[in-house]
Design a protein around this motif. Structure first.
Motif, PDB file in Angstrom:
ATOM      1  N   PRO A  67       0.803  -1.236   0.000  1.00  0.00           N
ATOM      2  CA  PRO A  67       0.000   0.000   0.000  1.00  0.00           C
ATOM      3  C   PRO A  67       0.830   1.277   0.000  1.00  0.00           C
ATOM      4  N   THR A  68       1.937   1.293   0.779  1.00  0.00           N
ATOM      5  CA  THR A  68       2.786   2.490   0.812  1.00  0.00           C
ATOM      6  C   THR A  68       3.435   2.745  -0.537  1.00  0.00           C
ATOM      7  N   VAL A  69       3.949   1.683  -1.161  1.00  0.00           N
ATOM      8  CA  VAL A  69       4.576   1.824  -2.477  1.00  0.00           C
ATOM      9  C   VAL A  69       3.540   2.206  -3.527  1.00  0.00           C
ATOM     10  N   GLN A  70       2.320   1.675  -3.386  1.00  0.00           N
ATOM     11  CA  GLN A  70       1.252   2.028  -4.330  1.00  0.00           C
ATOM     12  C   GLN A  70       1.001   3.530  -4.361  1.00  0.00           C
ATOM     13  N   ILE A  71       0.875   4.137  -3.177  1.00  0.00           N
ATOM     14  CA  ILE A  71       0.567   5.568  -3.141  1.00  0.00           C
ATOM     15  C   ILE A  71       1.754   6.397  -3.620  1.00  0.00           C
ATOM     16  N   ILE A  72       2.982   5.998  -3.267  1.00  0.00           N
ATOM     17  CA  ILE A  72       4.161   6.735  -3.724  1.00  0.00           C
ATOM     18  C   ILE A  72       4.310   6.595  -5.242  1.00  0.00           C
ATOM     19  N   ALA A  73       4.077   5.381  -5.773  1.00  0.00           N
ATOM     20  CA  ALA A  73       4.163   5.181  -7.221  1.00  0.00           C
ATOM     21  C   ALA A  73       3.087   5.979  -7.944  1.00  0.00           C
ATOM     22  N   SER A  74       1.894   6.029  -7.374  1.00  0.00           N
ATOM     23  CA  SER A  74       0.805   6.789  -7.987  1.00  0.00           C
ATOM     24  C   SER A  74       1.128   8.280  -7.992  1.00  0.00           C
ATOM     25  N   LEU A  75       1.679   8.788  -6.882  1.00  0.00           N
ATOM     26  CA  LEU A  75       2.052  10.207  -6.818  1.00  0.00           C
ATOM     27  C   LEU A  75       3.253  10.509  -7.720  1.00  0.00           C
ATOM     28  N   ALA A  76       4.135   9.511  -7.892  1.00  0.00           N
ATOM     29  CA  ALA A  76       5.261   9.694  -8.813  1.00  0.00           C
ATOM     30  C   ALA A  76       4.750   9.846 -10.244  1.00  0.00           C
ATOM     31  N   THR A  77       3.711   9.076 -10.590  1.00  0.00           N
ATOM     32  CA  THR A  77       3.101   9.209 -11.915  1.00  0.00           C
ATOM     33  C   THR A  77       2.423  10.560 -12.056  1.00  0.00           C
ATOM     34  N   PHE A  78       1.832  11.050 -10.960  1.00  0.00           N
ATOM     35  CA  PHE A  78       1.273  12.408 -10.951  1.00  0.00           C
ATOM     36  C   PHE A  78       2.382  13.423 -11.221  1.00  0.00           C
ATOM     37  N   ALA A  79       3.536  13.217 -10.584  1.00  0.00           N
ATOM     38  CA  ALA A  79       4.650  14.168 -10.723  1.00  0.00           C
ATOM     39  C   ALA A  79       5.275  14.115 -12.109  1.00  0.00           C
ATOM     40  N   ILE A  80       5.223  12.953 -12.771  1.00  0.00           N
ATOM     41  CA  ILE A  80       5.844  12.808 -14.088  1.00  0.00           C
ATOM     42  C   ILE A  80       5.277  13.826 -15.074  1.00  0.00           C
ATOM     43  N   ALA A  81       3.982  14.097 -14.962  1.00  0.00           N
ATOM     44  CA  ALA A  81       3.374  15.073 -15.868  1.00  0.00           C
ATOM     45  C   ALA A  81       4.057  16.436 -15.749  1.00  0.00           C
ATOM     46  N   PHE A  82       4.544  16.755 -14.560  1.00  0.00           N
ATOM     47  CA  PHE A  82       5.186  18.054 -14.356  1.00  0.00           C
ATOM     48  C   PHE A  82       6.589  18.080 -14.956  1.00  0.00           C
ATOM     49  N   LEU A  83       7.205  16.927 -15.082  1.00  0.00           N
ATOM     50  CA  LEU A  83       8.514  16.886 -15.731  1.00  0.00           C
ATOM     51  C   LEU A  83       8.392  17.179 -17.223  1.00  0.00           C
ATOM     52  N   ALA A  84       7.214  16.908 -17.778  1.00  0.00           N
ATOM     53  CA  ALA A  84       6.993  17.216 -19.198  1.00  0.00           C
ATOM     54  C   ALA A  84       6.621  18.672 -19.419  1.00  0.00           C
ATOM     55  N   ARG A  85       6.208  19.361 -18.350  1.00  0.00           N
ATOM     56  CA  ARG A  85       5.720  20.729 -18.518  1.00  0.00           C
ATOM     57  C   ARG A  85       6.755  21.704 -19.083  1.00  0.00           C
ATOM     58  N   PRO A  86       8.051  21.642 -18.676  1.00  0.00           N
ATOM     59  CA  PRO A  86       9.004  22.568 -19.296  1.00  0.00           C
ATOM     60  C   PRO A  86       9.113  22.379 -20.810  1.00  0.00           C
ATOM     61  N   PHE A  87       9.052  21.120 -21.271  1.00  0.00           N
ATOM     62  CA  PHE A  87       9.106  20.870 -22.713  1.00  0.00           C
ATOM     63  C   PHE A  87       7.853  21.422 -23.391  1.00  0.00           C
ATOM     64  N   GLY A  88       6.703  21.239 -22.738  1.00  0.00           N
ATOM     65  CA  GLY A  88       5.480  21.842 -23.248  1.00  0.00           C
ATOM     66  C   GLY A  88       5.565  23.350 -23.257  1.00  0.00           C
ATOM     67  N   GLY A  89       6.210  23.907 -22.216  1.00  0.00           N
ATOM     68  CA  GLY A  89       6.385  25.352 -22.153  1.00  0.00           C
ATOM     69  C   GLY A  89       7.245  25.879 -23.284  1.00  0.00           C
ATOM     70  N   VAL A  90       8.334  25.157 -23.616  1.00  0.00           N
ATOM     71  CA  VAL A  90       9.213  25.573 -24.719  1.00  0.00           C
ATOM     72  C   VAL A  90       8.467  25.502 -26.049  1.00  0.00           C
ATOM     73  N   ILE A  91       7.768  24.385 -26.267  1.00  0.00           N
ATOM     74  CA  ILE A  91       7.029  24.221 -27.532  1.00  0.00           C
ATOM     75  C   ILE A  91       5.952  25.289 -27.663  1.00  0.00           C
ATOM     76  N   CYS A  92       5.147  25.434 -26.614  1.00  0.00           N
ATOM     77  CA  CYS A  92       4.053  26.410 -26.666  1.00  0.00           C
ATOM     78  C   CYS A  92       4.578  27.842 -26.661  1.00  0.00           C
ATOM     79  N   GLY A  93       5.681  28.084 -25.938  1.00  0.00           N
ATOM     80  CA  GLY A  93       6.266  29.418 -25.924  1.00  0.00           C
ATOM     81  C   GLY A  93       6.767  29.832 -27.293  1.00  0.00           C
ATOM     82  N   ALA A  94       7.435  28.888 -27.976  1.00  0.00           N
ATOM     83  CA  ALA A  94       7.928  29.182 -29.324  1.00  0.00           C
ATOM     84  C   ALA A  94       6.770  29.450 -30.275  1.00  0.00           C
ATOM     85  N   LEU A  95       5.738  28.612 -30.196  1.00  0.00           N
ATOM     86  CA  LEU A  95       4.570  28.794 -31.064  1.00  0.00           C
ATOM     87  C   LEU A  95       3.811  30.069 -30.713  1.00  0.00           C
ATOM     88  N   GLY A  96       3.670  30.334 -29.427  1.00  0.00           N
ATOM     89  CA  GLY A  96       2.901  31.504 -28.998  1.00  0.00           C
ATOM     90  C   GLY A  96       3.550  32.812 -29.361  1.00  0.00           C
TER      91      GLY A  96
END
Length: 448
Positions: free
Chosen positions: A66-95
């Motif tokens: 159960p402890t690993v389940q919640i940490i793994a689930s929150l890690a997957t939540f956090a992974i989306a934020f690791l992609a945000r700078p790349f999204g920011g660069v792509i969208c910033g260049a386009l914008g």
């Protein structure tokens, strides 16, 4: 006779000014409404995973403890934020090259598609390791989208409105974001009330993810009627915005390095507070303090709804007193009150828990009432989107979006349930340093 004609002309001209002003105000309302509604949809899609983190851990990491389940689930939540700078660069260049409106529509489409696909992924029990891998892929796409949405919406509104009303107009974008969080939390609460734990894990968790498709169609319909930012169009026609490469855009950012650091500090305190208070505390109440899942969500809902009301109130105050004093006051409040608030959360007394959540949400309202007017105002138009998107998303990826994961890990390692309070205090110190060094442009034109 001539006096009568002149009077008629004067009256006619006055009437034209009134009609033009009314048209401008109506257009501004449509712009704010479209940005706000899109933000509701975008952030409902993004946040609902966080509110179902405990359930998602059982679905996609069923073979773990159960402890690993919640940490793994929150890690997957956090992974989306690791992609945000790349999204920011792509969208910033386009914008900065093609306009703000196109990015607004693109981000909503990508977010809705990825969210809908999460609802289609089979569980780990059905397809094994492929299930969490597909989940990670979809969360990365969500992160790419989120990396452009908040910057695009804030800049789009900021570039349309008058200087004296920029704080309140951009604050409505944050109202949309928080309303998306409220909608996500409310939906998760309803799921816990209607379905059993077994039903939630087996199939009912998919329901909010399927909401993404019809909601996105509504958002795209509303945003399709928007016009491009007049400042962007004017700069493009005058030749101020040439078609430069991404590499050249990064070179242009070098002249604004110190301002980007100030922007990052303000974003860190605001978003560590946001993702701790809105995304992590329901999981904290459930997993660390062992409150039932439905009660954890219910406790957080009332203060969160109050947040929606407080944001425009504090934005009005900030227009009079200044955005910088407002955000400094909130940061000092977090520094002094975070630890007492988390002690109240652990007291077991519901009135103390509600009071603690109200205090934390009030400080959060003070920060986010001003942040989306403060950050765009720091940068000139030709680098505004890229500078904001990059400083915003790198800061959120490193410190804020990972806050639920970091807090859960710190508690697991130290056994100290007050660790989230110390992380909030860390963020407030960075924010205070940035705010003290920054320029307050409340009621004044944006930089450049």
């Amino acid at each position: 006779m001539s006096n009568a004609v002149e009077q008629v002309r004067t009256t006619h001209n006055d009437n034209l000014h009134v009609v033009a002003a009314q048209h401008s105000e109506d257009a501004m309302k449509r712009i704010v409404w479209a940005a706000m509604v899109g933000s509701v949809i975008e952030w409902f899609d993004f946040s609902v995973y966080g509110y179902l983190a405990a359930v998602m851990g059982k679905v996609f990491f069923a073979s773990s403890t159960p402890t690993v389940q919640i940490i793994a689930s929150l890690a997957t939540f956090a992974i989306a934020f690791l992609a945000r700078p790349f999204g920011g660069v792509i969208c910033g260049a386009l914008g900065d090259r093609h306009g703000r409106k196109q990015v607004l529509n693109m981000t909503l489409f990508v977010m809705a598609g990825a969210t809908f696909c999460i609802g289609l992924i089979p569980s780990q029990a059905s397809i094994g390791i492929a299930a969490p891998l597909l989940l990670i892929l979809m969360r990365l796409l969500q992160g790419l989208s989120a990396g452009g949405e908040i910057s695009a919406a804030a800049i789009y509104v900021a570039e349309h409105c008058e200087d004296r009303h920029r704080t309140i107009k951009t604050a409505w974008v944050e109202v949309g974001c928080i309303s998306g969080f409220v909608l996500g939390a409310s939906t998760s609460f309803a799921l816990h009330e209607i379905f059993t734990d077994t039903q939630l894990v087996e199939w009912a968790w998919r329901i909010p993810f399927f909401f993404a498709a019809p909601m996105a169609l509504v958002g795209l319909y509303i945003r399709a009627k928007l016009e491009e930012s007049p400042l962007f169009v004017g700069a493009r026609r005058s030749g101020e915005l040439g078609r430069v490469s991404v590499g050249m855009q990064f070179k242009q950012l070098r002249d604004h390095g110190s301002v980007m650091l100030q922007s990052a500090g303000m974003i860190i305190v605001t978003n560590i507070t946001l993702f701790t208070v809105l995304s992590y505390i329901p999981t904290y109440l459930n997993q660390t303090l062992h409150l039932p899942g439905h009660l954890s969500l219910a406790l957080n809902l009332a203060p969160m709804m109050g947040l929606v009301v407080l944001i425009p109130v504090f934005a009005r105050v900030a227009e009079r007193l200044g955005r910088k004093p407002m955000m400094i006051t909130a940061s000092v409040g977090i520094l002094l009150l975070a630890q007492p608030c988390f002690k109240m959360l652990g007291s077991g007394e519901m009135w103390q828990q509600l009071l603690a959540l109200m205090i934390l949400n009030t400080a959060l309202a003070m920060l986010i009432s001003s942040i989306l007017a403060q950050i765009p105002s720091l940068f000139p138009l030709k680098v505004r989107f890229m500078a904001m998107a990059l400083s915003y998303n790198v800061s959120v990826a490193l410190f804020a979006g990972t806050a639920p994961l970091i807090n859960a890990w710190l508690i697991d390692v130290t056994g100290n349930p007050l660790m989230p309070a110390y992380y909030l205090m860390f963020g407030s110190l960075l924010g205070l340093a940035a705010l003290i060094a920054s320029t307050d442009r409340t009621g004044r034109p944006m930089s450049g």
